[in-house]
Scaffold this active site. Sequence first.
Site, PDB file in Angstrom:
ATOM      1  N   CYS A 107       0.863  -1.169   0.000  1.00 10.08           N
ATOM      2  CA  CYS A 107       0.000   0.000   0.000  1.00 10.08           C
ATOM      3  C   CYS A 107       0.903   1.224   0.000  1.00 10.08           C
ATOM      4  CB  CYS A 107      -0.910   0.006   1.225  1.00 10.08           C
ATOM      5  SG  CYS A 107      -1.941   1.494   1.353  1.00 10.08           S
ATOM      6  N   GLU A 129      -3.858   1.028  -6.145  1.00 10.68           N
ATOM      7  CA  GLU A 129      -2.887   0.047  -6.610  1.00 10.68           C
ATOM      8  C   GLU A 129      -2.742   0.208  -8.119  1.00 10.68           C
ATOM      9  OE1 GLU A 129      -0.708  -1.576  -5.304  1.00 10.68           O
ATOM     10  OE2 GLU A 129      -1.305  -1.969  -3.232  1.00 10.68           O
TER      11      GLU A 129
END
Length: 225
Positions: A2, A104
């Site tokens: 992340c 992402e």
Amino acid sequence: MCGRFIQATTGEVLAERFQLATPPDLAPRYNVAPSQPVGAVRIAAGGVREFVPLRWGLIPSWSPEPRTAYSTINARAETVAEKPTYRQAFRRRRCLIPADGFYEWVKLGARNQPYCITPADGQPMAFAGLWERWERDGPVIESCTILVTQANALVAPIHDRMPAILNPADEARWLDPAATDPAALRPLLAPCPPERLRLWPVSSHVNHPRHEGPALRTPLATSVS
């Protein structure tokens, strides 16, 4: 992993959602990046919850300098209890990192296409986090890391890792200072059910940390396939 996420919920909503005595005063952010301050919930003296700013990128308390030679923005859920950088924080200094979504990237030919991933119900979620306090000759830095786990079926086509998103029913247990057994804590870090999330492609503007604003999470009008 992340590497970017969203913290945009108002202080009043956060106070109710995370049982805070005082609503935090914070501006909405749609492109939180490593080394920047992030808002986190932890247990303060007296057992009450507090909302604090923490620098994203954990600095171990034993580090001789306020930096590390490797990235500490994420810690792997499978090994966090054994790694020297994280093991004490895992047992003693856990926190919740409220989030309204994360980003992402998937490789499409010569470019990387960003996706925004948010809670399906529109409510803020909580990443499992750890925090640390570093102090040398006066300066004090409180920092954090986000735990990451295997991707669920929704995220896996984009990336093989994702933040460990806690079940709301498990958040108090994650924060509990009396919970120190890694074997009891690890099950809380399993991939969240895919139906709890939704995702869509967004503009590459999110690639640059200097870009901000709600438009970053706007779905692309054209196909990215």
